[in-house]
Design a protein around this motif. Structure first.
Motif, PDB file in Angstrom:
ATOM      1  N   LEU A   1     -12.470   0.821   3.862  1.00 51.73           N
ATOM      2  CA  LEU A   1     -11.615   1.972   3.599  1.00 51.73           C
ATOM      3  C   LEU A   1     -12.374   3.293   3.611  1.00 51.73           C
ATOM      4  O   LEU A   1     -11.816   4.339   3.280  1.00 51.73           O
TER       5      LEU A   1
ATOM      6  N   GLU B   1       6.100  -1.950   3.041  1.00 51.02           N
ATOM      7  CA  GLU B   1       5.843  -0.557   2.687  1.00 51.02           C
ATOM      8  C   GLU B   1       6.688  -0.112   1.499  1.00 51.02           C
ATOM      9  O   GLU B   1       6.220   0.621   0.633  1.00 51.02           O
TER      10      GLU B   1
ATOM     11  N   MET C   1      -5.359  -2.425   7.454  1.00 51.38           N
ATOM     12  CA  MET C   1      -5.803  -1.253   6.707  1.00 51.38           C
ATOM     13  C   MET C   1      -7.235  -0.898   7.078  1.00 51.38           C
ATOM     14  O   MET C   1      -7.592   0.275   7.233  1.00 51.38           O
TER      15      MET C   1
ATOM     16  N   CYS D   1      -5.121   5.497  -1.674  1.00 52.13           N
ATOM     17  CA  CYS D   1      -3.880   4.735  -1.682  1.00 52.13           C
ATOM     18  C   CYS D   1      -3.831   3.877  -2.928  1.00 52.13           C
ATOM     19  O   CYS D   1      -4.858   3.561  -3.532  1.00 52.13           O
ATOM     20  N   GLU D   2      -2.620   3.518  -3.311  1.00 55.75           N
ATOM     21  CA  GLU D   2      -2.439   2.580  -4.412  1.00 55.75           C
ATOM     22  C   GLU D   2      -2.142   1.212  -3.819  1.00 55.75           C
ATOM     23  O   GLU D   2      -1.270   1.075  -2.951  1.00 55.75           O
ATOM     24  N   LEU D   3      -2.890   0.224  -4.236  1.00 54.13           N
ATOM     25  CA  LEU D   3      -2.592  -1.149  -3.841  1.00 54.13           C
ATOM     26  C   LEU D   3      -1.580  -1.710  -4.827  1.00 54.13           C
ATOM     27  O   LEU D   3      -1.780  -1.648  -6.045  1.00 54.13           O
TER      28      LEU D   3
ATOM     29  N   VAL E   1      -9.037   3.981  -4.136  1.00 52.99           N
ATOM     30  CA  VAL E   1      -8.073   2.898  -4.204  1.00 52.99           C
ATOM     31  C   VAL E   1      -7.605   2.760  -5.650  1.00 52.99           C
ATOM     32  O   VAL E   1      -8.408   2.491  -6.549  1.00 52.99           O
TER      33      VAL E   1
ATOM     34  N   ARG F   1       0.846  -1.186   0.000  1.00 55.40           N
ATOM     35  CA  ARG F   1       0.000   0.000   0.000  1.00 55.40           C
ATOM     36  C   ARG F   1       0.882   1.235   0.000  1.00 55.40           C
ATOM     37  O   ARG F   1       1.838   1.331   0.769  1.00 55.40           O
ATOM     38  N   GLN F   2       0.568   2.189  -0.877  1.00 58.65           N
ATOM     39  CA  GLN F   2       1.291   3.455  -0.857  1.00 58.65           C
ATOM     40  C   GLN F   2       0.286   4.600  -0.848  1.00 58.65           C
ATOM     41  O   GLN F   2      -0.633   4.632  -1.667  1.00 58.65           O
TER      42      GLN F   2
ATOM     43  N   CYS G   1      -4.612  -6.433   4.968  1.00 56.77           N
ATOM     44  CA  CYS G   1      -5.951  -5.927   4.638  1.00 56.77           C
ATOM     45  C   CYS G   1      -6.737  -5.613   5.912  1.00 56.77           C
ATOM     46  O   CYS G   1      -7.406  -4.575   5.998  1.00 56.77           O
TER      47      CYS G   1
END
Length: 419
Positions: A62, A374, A404, A23-25, A67, A10-11, A401
């Motif tokens: 989320l 990360e 998060m 966030c980008e998965l 996403v 995740r970023q 997950c």
């Protein structure tokens, strides 16, 4: 390759105010020199995606955040996309896709279904990519060696299009400020977790009080001592009353005093609340949009659950794992070295101290795993996981997950749960 050979990462993506936009998965395969190899295995990636959104209900957890999911050509035409929530998911069209009329038509159809589209890694406007520009909601521009000239040129050339610009690989405050001035609206990278963001900013009285309270709890101080420290910070005391009233609502307990609130909260829950408050910024800020709080909450919860997933689970060690996750990012928050931070917390358990200072011991190994996730260091993850008996890759994905989802829920509830 199957889904169990893929690590989920995740970023965070931030807006101009430095708040969490989404966030980008990220999906990376283990034991591969080519980190992008997994992106060519759409079946495996689709399995991880659908597992996260259906079985683990990641989308619901989320709390409406966007996403971003990488989409190669095979996945672009896959039915797996039908499982994703259109209002939340941004389909990131990879630069490796050859733009054909069929690809353009598929993108148009996905957009009509409600998906937002992002173009990934745009370096220049070519005739090949031109047909996708009017369809893009977001265009991602990576900051490479000549990023200032390149970003300025692209920002100018993309003005006629409706897409918002997202700067990728933003690692410094200077990059963030310059890209913002060029018209970029979204930013991806860990610049927000760098001490440079806090240079010239004095540690607030509330933060000092939080550190003092943490030290007192670790030293098992008397409730009267905690009460005196709370009284020196009225805002903090007010938040404690509000929190305990919320916690007590189900028990119909009336809070009669500050001492009563401290007792009702309990030492362990109070410690966790104080740790998270260090990262929460303004008391009025939505925790769900605070990127540093989200990052540290995910770290802490993931480390805790990694311990609890072992047989038999060690509750005392899990509490210490949570503490390591929280404290591991305090240098970024306070702009001071870890040694200096720990000097103010002399009663930390030895296992916590060694994990934070040298990444050694069981908790230190777990911290290395979390950091590797990360930074998407998939080359190191298999050997790190091998040092934690019983912890498998697919289990780690599931736990991430869940962590998060737990972190996202901080913005919806008064305080984190212990369950």
């Amino acid at each position: 390759m199957n889904s169990s050979s893929i690590y989920l990462g995740r970023q965070p993506i931030l807006d101009r105010q430095g708040l969490l936009y989404g966030c980008e998965l990220l999906f990376r395969c283990a034991q591969s020199q080519d980190r992008a190899l997994v992106l060519d295995d759409s079946a495996a990636t689709a399995t991880v995606i659908t597992h996260a959104f259906t079985e683990l209900s990641l989308g619901n957890a989320l709390d409406g955040k966007h996403v971003f999911i990488n989409v190669g050509e095979e996945l672009l035409f896959s039915e797996a996309l039908e499982f994703l929530p259109t209002h939340q998911v941004v389909l990131e069209i990879l630069e490796t896709i050859t733009v054909t009329p069929r690809v353009v038509e598929r993108c148009r159809a996905l957009k009509a279904r409600g998906f937002a589209l992002a173009l990934d890694d745009l370096l220049e406007i070519t005739p090949a990519v031109q047909p996708l520009l009017p369809l893009a909601d977001i265009i991602k521009v990576p900051l490479l060696d000549d990023w200032e000239n390149q970003s300025a040129l692209l920002a100018y050339q993309l003005q006629p299009y409706p897409a918002r610009l997202l700067a990728e690989r933003v690692e410094t405050l200077d990059q963030y400020r310059k890209c913002s001035a060029l018209g970029f609206q979204l930013f991806q990278g860990y610049f927000f977790a760098r001490p440079a963001l806090l240079q010239g900013r004095k540690l607030s009285h509330d933060k000092l009080t939080l550190l003092q309270l943490l030290g007192q709890i670790l030293a098992d101080a008397e409730t009267a001592d905690l009460e005196r420290t709370f009284k020196s910070a009225p805002d903090l005391t007010m938040n404690l009353f509000r929190l305990t009233n919320s916690v007590a609502a189900g028990r119909r307990t009336q809070i009669t005093s500050l001492r009563h609130a401290i007792t009702l909260m309990g030492r362990q829950q109070l410690q966790r609340w104080l740790q998270l408050l260090l990262f929460a910024g303004s008391h009025q800020e939505d925790p769900g949009r605070n990127p540093l709080l989200q990052m540290v909450a995910i770290r802490a919860r993931l480390m805790e659950m990694m311990v609890l997933s072992q047989t038999p689970p060690d509750k005392a060690l899990a509490d210490q794992a949570f503490m390591v996750g929280i404290m591991s990012l305090t240098p970024a928050l306070l702009d001071m070295g870890m040694e200096e931070v720990l000097s103010q917390l002399s009663n930390l358990p030895p296992r916590v101290r060694e994990a934070l200072l040298s990444h050694t011991g069981h908790l230190g190994k777990q911290l290395l795993i979390v950091e590797a996730l990360e930074w998407q260091d998939s080359e190191q993850l298999p050997s790190l996981l091998a040092e934690i008996p019983g912890l498998r890759q697919e289990t780690l994905n599931d736990l991430l997950c869940e962590a998060m989802a737990w972190a996202a829920a901080l913005g919806q509830t008064a305080a984190p749960n212990d369950d």
